[in-house]
Design an enzyme around this catalytic site. Structure first.
Site, PDB file in Angstrom:
ATOM      1  N   TYR A  30      -1.963  15.972  -5.216  1.00 57.73           N
ATOM      2  CA  TYR A  30      -0.822  15.622  -6.072  1.00 57.73           C
ATOM      3  C   TYR A  30      -0.625  16.438  -7.062  1.00 57.73           C
ATOM      4  CZ  TYR A  30       0.591  11.285  -3.758  1.00 57.73           C
ATOM      5  OH  TYR A  30       0.775  10.245  -2.862  1.00 57.73           O
ATOM      6  N   LYS A  55     -12.868  13.151   4.877  1.00 58.55           N
ATOM      7  CA  LYS A  55     -12.846  13.989   6.041  1.00 58.55           C
ATOM      8  C   LYS A  55     -13.880  14.954   6.116  1.00 58.55           C
ATOM      9  CE  LYS A  55     -10.494  14.596   9.943  1.00 58.55           C
ATOM     10  NZ  LYS A  55     -10.854  13.629  10.992  1.00 58.55           N
ATOM     11  N   ASP A 100      -9.785   8.857   9.387  1.00 56.34           N
ATOM     12  CA  ASP A 100      -9.197   8.481  10.681  1.00 56.34           C
ATOM     13  C   ASP A 100      -9.754   7.199  11.233  1.00 56.34           C
ATOM     14  OD1 ASP A 100     -11.283   9.954  11.164  1.00 56.34           O
ATOM     15  OD2 ASP A 100     -10.407  11.160  12.956  1.00 56.34           O
ATOM     16  N   ASP A 137      -3.196   6.815  -0.949  1.00 49.71           N
ATOM     17  CA  ASP A 137      -1.990   6.283  -0.713  1.00 49.71           C
ATOM     18  C   ASP A 137      -1.581   5.985   0.488  1.00 49.71           C
ATOM     19  OD1 ASP A 137       0.874   6.347  -1.664  1.00 49.71           O
ATOM     20  OD2 ASP A 137       1.034   8.111  -0.437  1.00 49.71           O
ATOM     21  N   ASP A 181      -0.697   1.635   1.717  1.00 49.20           N
ATOM     22  CA  ASP A 181       0.388   0.976   2.369  1.00 49.20           C
ATOM     23  C   ASP A 181       0.124   0.456   3.824  1.00 49.20           C
ATOM     24  OD1 ASP A 181       2.218   2.007   0.550  1.00 49.20           O
ATOM     25  OD2 ASP A 181       3.657   2.695   2.131  1.00 49.20           O
TER      26      ASP A 181
HETATM   27  C1  IPM Z   1       2.456   4.819  -4.751  1.00 52.15           C
HETATM   28  C2  IPM Z   1       3.829   5.656  -4.581  1.00 52.15           C
HETATM   29  C3  IPM Z   1       3.713   7.310  -5.417  1.00 52.15           C
HETATM   30  C4  IPM Z   1       2.361   7.917  -4.819  1.00 52.15           C
HETATM   31  C5  IPM Z   1       5.124   7.874  -5.108  1.00 52.15           C
HETATM   32  C6  IPM Z   1       6.159   7.152  -5.568  1.00 52.15           C
HETATM   33  C7  IPM Z   1       4.819   9.321  -5.776  1.00 52.15           C
HETATM   34  O1  IPM Z   1       3.949   6.121  -3.016  1.00 52.15           O
HETATM   35  O2  IPM Z   1       2.174   4.501  -5.997  1.00 52.15           O
HETATM   36  O3  IPM Z   1       1.677   4.664  -3.755  1.00 52.15           O
HETATM   37  O4  IPM Z   1       2.725   8.587  -3.709  1.00 52.15           O
HETATM   38  O5  IPM Z   1       1.460   7.745  -5.774  1.00 52.15           O
HETATM   39 MN    MN Z   2       2.244   5.101  -2.044  1.00 49.01          MN
END
Ligand code: IPM
Ligand code: MN
Length: 368
Positions: free
Chosen positions: A151, A197, A229, A253, A257
């Site tokens: 990032y 990894k 993975d 990240d 999710d």
């Molecule tokens: C999160 C989001 C952010 C990230 C985006 C919006 C930049 O997906 O906080 O998980 O990737 O960190």
């Molecule tokens: Mn995210």
């Protein structure tokens, strides 16, 4: 002061509120309602001021993290953020993209450790596509490195037909976030799963060596390493076996999710980003432009974020527990937004669910 009647003074905290884009303002509205509701019983007073961030800030100031907002967050006791992101700005140069404002905010505050707890409420097992026997006992904490890796790495950029991003980590960056993971494991089930990894990447080899070395300082914590993975698979095949999962920025990240699937909806998850100054508190979900302005978004992620703000940002454990209990009680009583409603369950709007939790948090007897 009146004779015989000592009046204990209220403890006052300044919260910088950055509602941002999409559903951000709606869910933050409910989060603030709950924060106000929990305050009096714990003799607290919150002074919250709103500041622009993301696409909302690009529109008013031409910058996704304007000077005014930068100054305000540095002075605050804690920062509460909704979400950033707006597809209308997808084609803009990087300096004008909402996400750039969020990354700059994380860097400005130096919040290198992002805590994303994931638990399954018994009443919401139906909302996950996984079978209930896989969900029983799920209670994990993802600790995501937040201010390094792909990032932020330089060089970065692109030409018409090539593009470059840089993945770089130093031992000190790995050490400080791993320390947060080990310390958290001590207060939980005493296990750290470090995800990398290392069979392919030098950064991951450095990560693994550094985490292993640090683990010697925590002999009471069990450390296990696993490739990303495999971690992705374990998160959905045997999630209850994971206690604290620590990993670099981008893996974290993606895995967080994925972990949201366990909780039934991405709308359920809170997060706390900590460094040495004021903490940054934001729900894990994004701006969800398709849901914005319709009173349908789930406010629980944002409200649970208030609990993390109280606990980790201000060191106030009691009101944090009160907020978490009110959320659990609301769920137990069947309060649902559309994303977590089962067949035949009544669906509430964002404000109605927020109001329900705010009332429960004021209730005289909250026993769950
Ligand atoms: C999160 C989001 C952010 C990230 C985006 C919006 C930049 O997906 O906080 O998980 O990737 O960190
Ligand atoms: Mn995210």
């Amino acid at each position: 002061m009146e004779r015989g009647r000592r009046r204990r003074s209220l403890k006052q905290y300044e919260i910088a509120v950055l509602p941002g884009d999409g559903i951000g303002p709606e869910v933050i509205g409910q989060a603030l309602r709950v924060l106000e509701a929990v305050a009096p019983r714990h003799r607290l007073r919150f002074v919250s001021r709103e500041h622009p961030v993301g696409a909302a800030a690009v529109r008013v100031a031409g910058d996704p993290l304007p000077y005014e907002t930068r100054e305000a967050v540095r002075r605050a006791d804690a920062v509460l953020l909704g979400a950033v992101g707006d597809p209308a700005l997808d084609g803009e140069p990087r300096q004008r993209r909402p996400e750039t404002g969020l990354l700059a905010l994380r860097a400005l505050l130096g919040v290198y450790a992002n805590l994303r707890p994931v638990a399954v409420h018994p009443a919401l097992m139906h909302a996950s596509p996984l079978r209930p026997n896989r969900l029983t006992g799920v209670d994990l904490l993802i600790v995501r490195e937040l201010t390094g890796g792909l990032y932020y790495g330089e060089p970065r950029g692109r030409t018409a037909d090539t593009a470059i991003n840089t993945l770089r980590y130093s031992t000190s960056e790995v050490e400080r976030v791993a320390r947060v993971a080990f310390a958290a494991a001590r207060t939980r089930r005493g296990r750290v799963l470090s995800v990398d990894k290392a069979n392919v990447l030098e950064t991951s080899q450095l990560w693994r060596e550094t985490v292993t070395r640090l683990s010697l300082e925590f002999p009471d914590v069990t450390l296990e390493h696993c490739y990303v993975d495999t971690a992705a698979m374990r998160l959905v095949s045997a999630p209850s076996g994971i206690d604290v999962l620590v990993t670099e920025n981008m893996f974290g990240d993606i895995l967080s999710d994925e972990a949201a699937v366990l909780a039934g909806s991405l709308g359920m998850l809170p997060s706390a980003s900590l460094g040495s100054g004021p903490g940054l508190f934001e729900p894990v979900h994004g701006s969800a432009p398709d849901l914005a302005g319709r009173d349908v978004a789930n406010p629980i992620g944002a409200i649970a974020t208030v609990a993390l703000l109280l606990r980790h940002g201000l060191g106030l454990a009691e009101p944090a527990v009160a907020v978490e209990r009110a959320i659990a009680l609301a769920l137990q009583r069947g309060a649902r937004t559309a994303d977590i409603a089962g067949p035949g369950e009544t669906v509430m709007g964002t404000a109605e669910l927020g109001g329900c939790i705010a009332e429960l948090v004021c209730g005289r007897t909250i026993t769950v």
